[in-house]
Enzyme design. Structure first.
Site, PDB file in Angstrom:
ATOM      1  N   SER A 181       0.864  -1.178   0.000  1.00 46.73           N
ATOM      2  CA  SER A 181       0.000   0.000   0.000  1.00 46.73           C
ATOM      3  C   SER A 181       0.898   1.224   0.000  1.00 46.73           C
ATOM      4  O   SER A 181       2.084   1.147   0.380  1.00 46.73           O
ATOM      5  CB  SER A 181      -0.883  -0.005   1.253  1.00 46.73           C
ATOM      6  OG  SER A 181      -1.483   1.260   1.460  1.00 46.73           O
TER       7      SER A 181
ATOM      8  N   TYR B 184      -2.140  -0.355  10.640  1.00 46.56           N
ATOM      9  CA  TYR B 184      -2.198  -0.743   9.225  1.00 46.56           C
ATOM     10  C   TYR B 184      -0.863  -0.457   8.534  1.00 46.56           C
ATOM     11  O   TYR B 184      -0.288  -1.334   7.873  1.00 46.56           O
ATOM     12  CB  TYR B 184      -3.323   0.009   8.531  1.00 46.56           C
ATOM     13  CG  TYR B 184      -3.432  -0.299   7.052  1.00 46.56           C
ATOM     14  CD1 TYR B 184      -4.026  -1.475   6.609  1.00 46.56           C
ATOM     15  CD2 TYR B 184      -2.938   0.582   6.102  1.00 46.56           C
ATOM     16  CE1 TYR B 184      -4.127  -1.768   5.262  1.00 46.56           C
ATOM     17  CE2 TYR B 184      -3.027   0.301   4.749  1.00 46.56           C
ATOM     18  CZ  TYR B 184      -3.624  -0.873   4.333  1.00 46.56           C
ATOM     19  OH  TYR B 184      -3.704  -1.154   2.992  1.00 46.56           O
TER      20      TYR B 184
END
Length: 284
Positions: A132, A145
């Site tokens: 990501s 995250y």
């Protein structure tokens, strides 16, 4: 399972980028084992070249069953795509949530890689790890995250250098905003976690959490489609000489570049400026 096509495995293929990637790899002629969590998800994705398999990457027995299904066949590509999004300040996120997120976003992928590496070595195949933009820059409330994705990037670098002499390539894909169901699930989780904060924590982080959810929604709505993302992932999995990293979307390309060149304090100001329009306006 057919033996006339090269085999690819995609985890997290129930919806979103995973499902789109399974379809794109099948379109390119691979036989795709698409990992799904429920039978109905498998029924939805089943198609020519796509064989659904029940797969929770945090369940060792299911990973072992998938490896046994491959047997002594070569594996052309493993796309480690499964993931969950959790947004909460470091102080307030329960340790059970930290562990659950790392189990899915990091340890499950390592377990998949370990189990399927013999088949990848037979094929001189490829591992595509879906990271990501959060694997390169950590926004407020993205500690867990981003931490899992930073770690996944580091593991990918080590793995690439370990396997290069043996013919297995490792590629990282870093999506920015992509229009998938993950954002809706993440917003619901963020709301639940915010509701569990103490009054004192809400006074510190309540406005921040509202800004983070609003920013994530706008970021996702302005992002690329899952089908566009799938084309990038499939190219990373099949092109003859892949780059070590691919980004998806101009936002990801810009943010990953800035993360490399800007000092920390400048990045702090940049992330604060990105969030500022999303904070609730003071009551008049």
């Amino acid at each position: 399972m057919t033996t006339s096509h090269e085999i690819a495995i995609v985890s997290g293929a129930s919806t979103g980028m995973g499902a789109a990637t399974a379809r794109e790899l099948a379109r390119r002629g691979l036989h795709v084992l698409a990992g799904v969590r429920r039978e109905q998800d498998g029924d939805a994705i089943r198609a020519a070249g796509i064989e659904p398999v029940i797969l929770d990457i945090t369940e060792p027995d299911q990973i072992a069953a998938l490896a046994a299904r491959i047997g002594d066949r070569p594996l052309r590509a493993l796309v480690n795509n499964a993931g969950v999004a959790v947004n909460a300040p470091v102080e307030t996120l329960p340790m059970t949530e930290w562990r659950r997120l790392f189990e899915v976003n990091l340890f499950g992928h390592i377990a998949m890689t370990q189990a399927l590496l013999p088949a990848l070595l037979r094929a001189r195949g490829r591992i595509v790890n879906i990271s990501s933009v959060g694997g390169r820059i950590a926004m407020p409330a993205y500690g867990a995250y981003a931490g899992s994705k930073f770690a996944f990037e580091a593991v990918s670098d080590a793995l690439r250098r370990e396997l290069a002499p043996h013919g297995v390539q490792v590629v990282v894909v870093e999506p920015g905003g992509v229009r998938t169901e993950m954002n809706e699930r993440g917003a619901a989780t963020a709301g639940r976690l915010a509701a569990d904060m103490t009054g004192e924590q809400r006074s510190r982080y309540g406005d921040l959490m509202r800004a983070v959810v609003s920013h994530a929604d706008a970021f996702t709505r302005a992002g690329r489609t899952a089908d566009f993302a799938a084309q990038v992932i499939a190219r990373a999995a099949t092109v003859r000489n892949p780059r070590t990293r691919y980004t998806i979307g101009r936002d990801a390309a810009l943010m990953t570049r800035l993360a490399r060149i800007l000092p920390d304090r400048a990045l702090d100001r940049l992330t604060a400026a990105n969030l500022r329009p999303h904070f609730p306006r003071p009551a008049v």
